[in-house]
Design an enzyme around this catalytic site. Structure first.
Site: not given
Length: 306
Positions: A41, A74, A96, A126, A194, A222-224
């Site tokens: 992302h 994802h 991943c 994901e 992670c 982007s989630s993170n």
């Protein structure tokens, strides 16, 4: 004025692997190479790969039969894998390995006839991939309030997993709520969030204590990256999520002495460099690098691409 750079920041091992898979496939097989969903992302990364011949699609029916397709970092559901096989597509899996670990956990839990609660954001690819590892027997929650409303078939045979890019602090609240409502619930042997997500959130917590403004380089989907902004805001620091330096507004910088900069796990370092140069051009700020964890982690590519 001082620019303070968080460490670690930017690309994680899973993102580096996913990008390398697309690039290597293009080198080996030539364009077009189809990629189901954005491989990571980040707009800059995907635009670069698109210019090299990658074609991003949302569903496999957009991919011509017999073509090469790559699954994004994802992960995908079992149904997507079966569809790819049925259509004779040559598949390279950029999922991943830490997401794959969660998929394996779900499989083991369901084989033990345990229902599974996933903690994650509805609609995120994901989450869709992980929820699609089982036909039934799974529930999705995002907040402690949703846990309070959750009805399961058998509270005595229940497990949970989490999306890998959640806020560590937010996930802990939801896990605690699950354990209080369902005392027999079991979690994975090792935390699903992670290493890169944890490390970058910890780095932002340190950064926020030293800054009066935090800029997170990352795309809005982007989630993170969004979680990094939330972590900074949670430390009572003004924070903005930006795709590139040109999104910075000069008004953000006025009256600020210490500007923190970090990047989500899917954002390349070149974008951080652009942000630093842009701020320096406006303010003449100096640059300080925080010490942090040296991750030194890498994941191997598929054998056919080595």
């Amino acid at each position: 004025m001082e620019i303070i750079l968080a460490n670690p920041r930017g690309f994680c091992a899973g993102v580096e692997r996913a990008i390398a898979i697309v690039e290597r496939a293009l080198e080996k097989f030539g364009a077009p190479i189809y990629v189901r969903h954005e491989v990571v992302h980040n707009k800059f990364v995907c635009d670069d790969l698109r210019a090299k011949g990658a074609v991003f699609v949302e569903e496999l029916d957009e991919v011509p039969a017999g073509s090469t397709v790559i699954f994004s970092a994802h992960g995908v559901s079992k149904a997507v894998r079966e569809d790819a096989e049925a259509r004779g597509l040559k598949v390279f899996d950029a999922t991943c390995p830490l997401v794959t670990k969660v998929h394996v956990e779900v499989g083991k839990m369901r084989n033990q006839t345990r229902e599974v609660v996933m903690i994650g954001h509805k609609g995120h690819p994901e989450v869709e991939g992980t929820m699609g590892q089982s036909q039934g027997g799974m529930y999705l929650v995002e907040t402690a309030d949703e846990v309070a409303q959750l009805q399961v078939s058998d509270p005595l045979h229940l497990s949970f997993v989490t999306q890998t890019t959640l806020s560590v602090d937010d996930a802990t609240v939801v896990i605690d709520a699950l354990k209080q409502r369902f005392p027999e619930i079991q979690g994975p042997k090792k935390d699903d969030i992670c290493y890169a997500t944890q490390n970058r959130q910890d780095a932002v917590k340190e950064l926020a204590g030293k800054c009066d403004l935090v800029l997170v380089v990352g795309s809005p989907n982007s989630s993170n990256s969004r979680r990094l902004k939330e972590v900074a805001v949670g430390r009572n620091v003004m924070a903005f999520l930006i795709d590139d330096a040109e999104e910075i507004e000069e008004s953000w910088l006025r009256g600020k002495q210490h500007i923190g900069v970090t990047a989500g796990a899917s954002a390349p370092e070149t974008l951080v460099e652009r942000v630093v140069m842009h701020i320096q051009a406006l303010t003449g700020a100096s640059v300080t690098h925080l010490k942090g964890i040296e991750e030194g982690i890498s994941f191997p590519l598929p054998k056919d691409l080595n």
